[in-house]
Design a protein around this motif. Structure first.
Motif, PDB file in Angstrom:
ATOM      1  N   THR A 113       4.169   2.755  16.313  1.00 16.71           N
ATOM      2  CA  THR A 113       2.950   2.685  15.503  1.00 16.71           C
ATOM      3  C   THR A 113       3.232   2.113  14.127  1.00 16.71           C
ATOM      4  O   THR A 113       2.502   1.243  13.640  1.00 16.71           O
ATOM      5  CB  THR A 113       2.321   4.088  15.355  1.00 16.71           C
ATOM      6  OG1 THR A 113       1.894   4.552  16.628  1.00 16.71           O
ATOM      7  CG2 THR A 113       1.122   4.055  14.412  1.00 16.71           C
ATOM      8  N   ALA A 114       4.291   2.594  13.491  1.00 21.96           N
ATOM      9  CA  ALA A 114       4.633   2.104  12.151  1.00 21.96           C
ATOM     10  C   ALA A 114       4.901   0.605  12.167  1.00 21.96           C
ATOM     11  O   ALA A 114       4.403  -0.142  11.313  1.00 21.96           O
ATOM     12  CB  ALA A 114       5.850   2.859  11.623  1.00 21.96           C
ATOM     13  N   LEU A 115       5.666   0.151  13.156  1.00 23.30           N
ATOM     14  CA  LEU A 115       5.995  -1.271  13.242  1.00 23.30           C
ATOM     15  C   LEU A 115       4.758  -2.119  13.516  1.00 23.30           C
ATOM     16  O   LEU A 115       4.577  -3.201  12.933  1.00 23.30           O
ATOM     17  CB  LEU A 115       7.036  -1.486  14.336  1.00 23.30           C
ATOM     18  CG  LEU A 115       8.424  -0.881  14.075  1.00 23.30           C
ATOM     19  CD1 LEU A 115       9.273  -0.928  15.335  1.00 23.30           C
ATOM     20  CD2 LEU A 115       9.116  -1.600  12.926  1.00 23.30           C
ATOM     21  N   GLU A 116       3.883  -1.634  14.397  1.00 27.88           N
ATOM     22  CA  GLU A 116       2.676  -2.384  14.738  1.00 27.88           C
ATOM     23  C   GLU A 116       1.677  -2.417  13.585  1.00 27.88           C
ATOM     24  O   GLU A 116       0.867  -3.342  13.496  1.00 27.88           O
ATOM     25  CB  GLU A 116       2.014  -1.774  15.968  1.00 27.88           C
ATOM     26  CG  GLU A 116       2.795  -1.977  17.255  1.00 27.88           C
ATOM     27  CD  GLU A 116       2.134  -1.294  18.448  1.00 27.88           C
ATOM     28  OE1 GLU A 116       2.462  -1.660  19.586  1.00 27.88           O
ATOM     29  OE2 GLU A 116       1.285  -0.385  18.228  1.00 27.88           O
ATOM     30  N   ARG A 117       1.710  -1.408  12.725  1.00 24.46           N
ATOM     31  CA  ARG A 117       0.739  -1.308  11.640  1.00 24.46           C
ATOM     32  C   ARG A 117       1.250  -1.839  10.317  1.00 24.46           C
ATOM     33  O   ARG A 117       0.679  -1.549   9.259  1.00 24.46           O
ATOM     34  CB  ARG A 117       0.297   0.143  11.480  1.00 24.46           C
ATOM     35  CG  ARG A 117      -0.298   0.744  12.753  1.00 24.46           C
ATOM     36  CD  ARG A 117      -1.605   0.097  13.151  1.00 24.46           C
ATOM     37  NE  ARG A 117      -2.099   0.661  14.412  1.00 24.46           N
ATOM     38  CZ  ARG A 117      -3.297   0.415  14.912  1.00 24.46           C
ATOM     39  NH1 ARG A 117      -4.132  -0.389  14.272  1.00 24.46           N
ATOM     40  NH2 ARG A 117      -3.671   0.951  16.053  1.00 24.46           N
ATOM     41  N   GLY A 118       2.318  -2.597  10.339  1.00 18.68           N
ATOM     42  CA  GLY A 118       2.719  -3.318   9.135  1.00 18.68           C
ATOM     43  C   GLY A 118       3.817  -2.697   8.306  1.00 18.68           C
ATOM     44  O   GLY A 118       4.143  -3.213   7.232  1.00 18.68           O
ATOM     45  N   VAL A 119       4.406  -1.593   8.746  1.00 22.48           N
ATOM     46  CA  VAL A 119       5.534  -1.015   8.017  1.00 22.48           C
ATOM     47  C   VAL A 119       6.794  -1.762   8.449  1.00 22.48           C
ATOM     48  O   VAL A 119       7.204  -1.685   9.608  1.00 22.48           O
ATOM     49  CB  VAL A 119       5.678   0.496   8.298  1.00 22.48           C
ATOM     50  CG1 VAL A 119       6.889   1.061   7.568  1.00 22.48           C
ATOM     51  CG2 VAL A 119       4.416   1.228   7.863  1.00 22.48           C
ATOM     52  N   VAL A 120       7.393  -2.474   7.531  1.00 26.08           N
ATOM     53  CA  VAL A 120       8.533  -3.334   7.853  1.00 26.08           C
ATOM     54  C   VAL A 120       9.819  -2.508   7.920  1.00 26.08           C
ATOM     55  O   VAL A 120      10.234  -1.907   6.926  1.00 26.08           O
ATOM     56  CB  VAL A 120       8.689  -4.450   6.809  1.00 26.08           C
ATOM     57  CG1 VAL A 120       9.891  -5.335   7.162  1.00 26.08           C
ATOM     58  CG2 VAL A 120       7.421  -5.289   6.742  1.00 26.08           C
ATOM     59  N   ILE A 121      10.410  -2.472   9.102  1.00 27.46           N
ATOM     60  CA  ILE A 121      11.679  -1.780   9.331  1.00 27.46           C
ATOM     61  C   ILE A 121      12.562  -2.746  10.106  1.00 27.46           C
ATOM     62  O   ILE A 121      12.125  -3.313  11.103  1.00 27.46           O
ATOM     63  CB  ILE A 121      11.477  -0.485  10.145  1.00 27.46           C
ATOM     64  CG1 ILE A 121      10.480   0.444   9.443  1.00 27.46           C
ATOM     65  CG2 ILE A 121      12.803   0.229  10.366  1.00 27.46           C
ATOM     66  CD1 ILE A 121      10.071   1.656  10.272  1.00 27.46           C
TER      67      ILE A 121
END
Length: 295
Positions: free
Chosen positions: A106-114
């Motif tokens: 979810t974080a990756l899909e929603r724009g949190v760059v990791i």
């Protein structure tokens, strides 16, 4: 579906010794500060965080990267953010049955760059956690942007790529400096420190301590004389003529904090009546820290 997923995640986390059973308010024997106890209880009531046993919270224990991502996704409701893209290819190397896999995706899909060097069991520093939380908040709404510089004693220890995130969290009061004006950016973030930031971030998202969905507002604080600061609010991305901004009230909520509440305005029906410009100004005594929020 979300509740079922949350139940599954919490159960898996408990089995891994990460988040265990809930306990009554102020029942953790290792939290002696009443404010911290209230924060933990609030987050616990919302299903965001738990103790490590029936009587212990382990406030000084280090948070892991996996726990950090799960907290941020849950606390700010990142799954409802507008942006959605495919997770990067490196995510396929993550065990898909891991308790944290859903939150990470979810974080990756929603724009949190990791990046692909991410390690679930690694320990994030305070500045790294601040950066993740900042990126998550940006995906959730058009929050007031702050252009007031904070005096941070250990600012040189903050990596350039994380400085904006740290400044943002300090200005929005999601994070705070210690009594010596240090942020301690390179220290590993503890469970209690993460809980405090998450508590304020969740309030920011869910209690409108930011712009409304209809307006993007920035504010600038300028010192104009020894006694007063000038606060200029500006509304951007105006949808058309007649749309503006109005300061609704200024509240001095403590001896050191002032809250300015504004409301976006629309042109009156019929083309008559009062309209407001796209900026508004307030003057606040210099002894007050300033928070700006939408009504």
């Amino acid at each position: 579906m979300r509740n079922k997923n949350r139940t599954r995640i919490l159960a898996a986390a408990a089995a891994a010794g990460l988040l265990l059973s809930a306990v009554p308010a102020y029942a953790f024997s290792d939290i002696t500060d009443s404010k911290q106890a209230a924060i933990v209880q609030s987050l616990q009531d919302k299903g965001l965080i738990q103790g490590v046993s029936a009587s212990k919270f382990a406030p000084n224990a280090k948070l892991t990267n996996a726990q950090a991502v799960q907290l941020i996704v849950d606390a700010i409701g990142l799954e409802t953010a507008k942006k959605k893209t495919d997770a990067p290819p490196w995510f396929l190397s993550v065990p898909q049955d891991a308790w944290y896999a859903g939150a990470l995706k979810t974080a990756l899909e929603r724009g949190v760059v990791i990046d692909g060097t991410w390690d679930a069991n690694g320990v994030p520093t305070r500045q790294q956690f601040a950066k993740l939380l900042y990126l998550g908040l940006l995906q959730k709404g058009n929050y007031a942007n702050v252009s007031k510089y904070t005096s941070i004693a250990d600012a040189k220890q903050i990596a350039a790529k994380n400085r904006v995130a740290v400044e943002y969290l300090l200005m929005t009061k999601v994070a705070a400096l210690d009594s010596k004006k240090n942020f301690r950016p390179t220290a590993a973030i503890t469970r209690m420190e993460a809980a405090e930031m998450i508590y304020h971030a969740e309030r920011m998202v869910n209690k409108s301590y930011a712009s409304s969905d209809k307006a993007t507002v920035t504010y600038k604080v300028e010192n104009v004389d020894p006694n007063f600061n000038k606060v200029t609010l500006t509304r951007g991305n105006l949808p058309g003529a007649g749309h503006g901004l109005k300061i609704r009230r200024i509240e001095f909520v403590s001896d050191t904090e002032a809250v300015i509440t504004y409301v976006p305005t629309s042109p009156p029906s019929g083309g008559s009546g009062t309209t407001y410009p796209a900026s508004a100004v307030a003057y606040v005594p210099v002894v007050y820290d300033i928070t700006v929020k939408a009504e």
